[in-house]
Write an enzyme that holds these catalytic residues in place. Structure first.
Site, PDB file in Angstrom:
ATOM      1  N   SER A 136       0.853  -1.191   0.000  1.00  0.00           N
ATOM      2  CA  SER A 136       0.000   0.000   0.000  1.00  0.00           C
ATOM      3  C   SER A 136       0.888   1.240   0.000  1.00  0.00           C
ATOM      4  O   SER A 136       2.054   1.183   0.399  1.00  0.00           O
ATOM      5  CB  SER A 136      -0.862   0.019   1.264  1.00  0.00           C
ATOM      6  OG  SER A 136      -1.553   1.240   1.382  1.00  0.00           O
ATOM      7  N   TYR A 149      -2.530  -0.539  10.711  1.00  0.00           N
ATOM      8  CA  TYR A 149      -2.524  -0.988   9.313  1.00  0.00           C
ATOM      9  C   TYR A 149      -1.250  -0.545   8.598  1.00  0.00           C
ATOM     10  O   TYR A 149      -0.570  -1.345   7.948  1.00  0.00           O
ATOM     11  CB  TYR A 149      -3.756  -0.424   8.605  1.00  0.00           C
ATOM     12  CG  TYR A 149      -3.752  -0.659   7.113  1.00  0.00           C
ATOM     13  CD1 TYR A 149      -3.902  -1.946   6.611  1.00  0.00           C
ATOM     14  CD2 TYR A 149      -3.588   0.394   6.210  1.00  0.00           C
ATOM     15  CE1 TYR A 149      -3.887  -2.182   5.242  1.00  0.00           C
ATOM     16  CE2 TYR A 149      -3.583   0.164   4.854  1.00  0.00           C
ATOM     17  CZ  TYR A 149      -3.730  -1.123   4.367  1.00  0.00           C
ATOM     18  OH  TYR A 149      -3.703  -1.351   3.014  1.00  0.00           O
TER      19      TYR A 149
HETATM   20  N1  LIG Z   1      -8.927  -0.596  -1.036  1.00  0.00           N
HETATM   21  C1  LIG Z   1      -7.915   0.190  -0.745  1.00  0.00           C
HETATM   22  O1  LIG Z   1      -8.054   1.431  -0.633  1.00  0.00           O
HETATM   23  C2  LIG Z   1      -6.518  -0.381  -0.595  1.00  0.00           C
HETATM   24  C3  LIG Z   1      -5.436   0.499  -0.670  1.00  0.00           C
HETATM   25  C4  LIG Z   1      -4.157  -0.002  -0.516  1.00  0.00           C
HETATM   26  C5  LIG Z   1      -3.964  -1.358  -0.314  1.00  0.00           C
HETATM   27  N2  LIG Z   1      -5.029  -2.199  -0.237  1.00  0.00           N
HETATM   28  C6  LIG Z   1      -4.773  -3.617   0.018  1.00  0.00           C
HETATM   29  O2  LIG Z   1      -5.370  -4.396  -0.983  1.00  0.00           O
HETATM   30  C7  LIG Z   1      -5.707  -5.684  -0.455  1.00  0.00           C
HETATM   31  C8  LIG Z   1      -7.137  -6.007  -0.820  1.00  0.00           C
HETATM   32  O3  LIG Z   1      -7.969  -5.009  -0.272  1.00  0.00           O
HETATM   33  P1  LIG Z   1      -9.429  -4.690  -0.854  1.00  0.00           P
HETATM   34  O4  LIG Z   1      -9.507  -3.232  -1.006  1.00  0.00           O
HETATM   35  O5  LIG Z   1      -9.761  -5.555  -1.996  1.00  0.00           O
HETATM   36  O6  LIG Z   1     -10.273  -5.080   0.447  1.00  0.00           O
HETATM   37  P2  LIG Z   1     -11.662  -5.893   0.589  1.00  0.00           P
HETATM   38  O7  LIG Z   1     -12.591  -5.540  -0.507  1.00  0.00           O
HETATM   39  O8  LIG Z   1     -12.082  -5.653   1.998  1.00  0.00           O
HETATM   40  O9  LIG Z   1     -11.213  -7.416   0.424  1.00  0.00           O
HETATM   41  C9  LIG Z   1     -10.344  -8.011   1.333  1.00  0.00           C
HETATM   42  C10 LIG Z   1     -10.162  -9.476   1.014  1.00  0.00           C
HETATM   43  O10 LIG Z   1      -9.260 -10.044   1.994  1.00  0.00           O
HETATM   44  C11 LIG Z   1      -9.838 -11.248   2.477  1.00  0.00           C
HETATM   45  N3  LIG Z   1      -9.414 -11.531   3.833  1.00  0.00           N
HETATM   46  C12 LIG Z   1      -9.461 -10.716   4.919  1.00  0.00           C
HETATM   47  N4  LIG Z   1      -9.038 -11.373   6.003  1.00  0.00           N
HETATM   48  C13 LIG Z   1      -8.698 -12.622   5.602  1.00  0.00           C
HETATM   49  C14 LIG Z   1      -8.205 -13.774   6.252  1.00  0.00           C
HETATM   50  N5  LIG Z   1      -7.952 -13.804   7.572  1.00  0.00           N
HETATM   51  N6  LIG Z   1      -7.954 -14.892   5.511  1.00  0.00           N
HETATM   52  C15 LIG Z   1      -8.215 -14.909   4.194  1.00  0.00           C
HETATM   53  N7  LIG Z   1      -8.700 -13.856   3.514  1.00  0.00           N
HETATM   54  C16 LIG Z   1      -8.946 -12.736   4.226  1.00  0.00           C
HETATM   55  C17 LIG Z   1     -11.344 -11.045   2.366  1.00  0.00           C
HETATM   56  O11 LIG Z   1     -11.991 -12.292   2.204  1.00  0.00           O
HETATM   57  P3  LIG Z   1     -12.889 -13.050   3.290  1.00  0.00           P
HETATM   58  O12 LIG Z   1     -13.599 -12.008   4.089  1.00  0.00           O
HETATM   59  O13 LIG Z   1     -13.778 -13.912   2.455  1.00  0.00           O
HETATM   60  O14 LIG Z   1     -11.920 -13.848   4.055  1.00  0.00           O
HETATM   61  C18 LIG Z   1     -11.459 -10.254   1.058  1.00  0.00           C
HETATM   62  O15 LIG Z   1     -11.507 -11.130  -0.031  1.00  0.00           O
HETATM   63  C19 LIG Z   1      -5.417  -5.613   1.044  1.00  0.00           C
HETATM   64  O16 LIG Z   1      -4.171  -6.219   1.317  1.00  0.00           O
HETATM   65  C20 LIG Z   1      -5.362  -4.129   1.321  1.00  0.00           C
HETATM   66  O17 LIG Z   1      -4.530  -3.820   2.422  1.00  0.00           O
HETATM   67  C21 LIG Z   1      -6.301  -1.734  -0.372  1.00  0.00           C
END
Ligand SMILES: NC(=O)c1ccc[n+]([C@@H]2O[C@H](COP(=O)([O-])OP(=O)(O)OC[C@H]3O[C@@H](n4cnc5c(N)ncnc54)[C@H](OP(=O)(O)O)[C@@H]3O)[C@@H](O)[C@H]2O)c1
Length: 279
Positions: A136, A149
């Site tokens: 990130s 985070y």
């Molecule tokens: N969206 C943003 O603004 C942003 C910015 C920078 C970086 N990121 C990074 O991008 C990645 C994906 O984020 P996103 O925005 O797509 O978030 P999201 O829509 O909340 O999706 C998160 C995913 O992680 C899975 N997850 C969470 N805890 C888990 C666990 N204990 N075991 C297995 N799977 C787990 C969830 O699946 P289940 O609930 O089905 O387990 C879900 O599929 C993350 O690493 C986040 O830090 C996001």
């Protein structure tokens, strides 16, 4: 056709990436904890994605997934692992419990390493493979009330730097994808964490409330997860992947500001932008 596992593919960036890679003809395994979401992903991909439910904090479940993928690939394993599963624990650092902090590290850091250790050996032995870690912009810049985070993403960045240097002689590339704010469920998760500390009983209540006002506008206006999926596709398939992908590109500006402005100036910019200067 590369064999790819994407963790955290039940929603957001991971889901979009799974569909994008499958549409481009890759063999995709998608994981997450929610079985129903994996079944709907399989259906949407017309069977081109195989869902395998596991929690990245559960060693036995990771091992079972490794065995299942080995069985499905005739013992081959993976060409590409995308470590994407993660969440953002909001809240002032003084007030977060040890359990909350540990849980954040268990998923974002130890989970990522456990899944990596499960699938890396075959890549290393073959002298070929890619580990793509979703970091990130928060791996460079730690905003207030999102410190737990941000610290995990700093850790992901440090681990990935070493891994890249350890694995290059073994033919395995390690790549970090660094999204800025993206329009997924993720922002709501951060907000839910902060909400618990926004009341008058918290010494940070007023500041958290002010910060949440700014934060609440960030994700709904942010780019769609497809921009990240495209970067991951490039990292997974291009002949010479870059060590870092910042998406969207405009976020390079934030990283450069942090690197080259005096630290107190950066603090001022953050206070001004978030409204905290007057809170
Ligand atoms: N969206 C943003 O603004 C942003 C910015 C920078 C970086 N990121 C990074 O991008 C990645 C994906 O984020 P996103 O925005 O797509 O978030 P999201 O829509 O909340 O999706 C998160 C995913 O992680 C899975 N997850 C969470 N805890 C888990 C666990 N204990 N075991 C297995 N799977 C787990 C969830 O699946 P289940 O609930 O089905 O387990 C879900 O599929 C993350 O690493 C986040 O830090 C996001």
């Amino acid at each position: 056709m590369a064999k790819v596992l994407i963790t955290g593919a039940t929603a957001g960036i991971g889901r979009e990436t799974a569909l994008h890679l499958a549409n481009q003809g890759q063999e995709v395994f998608a994981s997450g904890r929610r079985e129903d979401a994996l079944r709907s992903l399989e259906a949407e991909s017309a069977g081109r994605i195989k869902g395998i439910a596991f929690d990245v904090t559960d060693p036995a479940a990771i091992d079972a997934a490794r065995k299942q993928i080995e069985a499905e690939t005739s013992g081959y394993g993976l060409d590409v692992l995308v470590n994407n599963a993660g969440y953002g624990q909001g809240g002032p650092l003084e007030q977060l419990s040890d359990a909350e902090l540990r849980a954040q590290y268990d998923v974002n850091v130890f989970g990522l390493m456990a899944v990596t250790r499960a699938f890396l050996p075959q890549m290393r032995e073959r002298g070929r493979g890619r580990i793509i870690n979703v970091g990130s912009v928060a791996g460079s810049i730690a905003l207030p009330f999102l410190g737990a985070y941000a610290s995990t993403k700093h850790a992901v960045q440090g681990l990935s730097e070493s891994l890249r240097r350890e694995l290059r002689p073994h033919g395995v590339e390690v790549i970090v994808i660094r999204p800025g704010a993206i329009r997924t469920e993720f922002g709501q998760g951060e907000a839910d964490g902060m909400e618990a500390f926004a009341g008058a009983e918290s010494p940070y209540g007023q500041q958290v409330k002010t910060f949440m006002k700014w934060h609440g506008q960030l994700h709904p206006r942010a780019p769609k997860p497809s921009v990240v999926a495209e970067a991951i596709y490039h990292a997974a398939t291009s002949r010479r992947p870059r060590p870092y992908y910042v998406v969207p590109l405009t976020n390079y500006g934030i990283i450069w500001l942090q690197k080259f402005l005096p630290t107190r100036w950066v603090d001022r910019v953050i206070e001004t932008v978030t409204g905290l200067r007057n809170a």
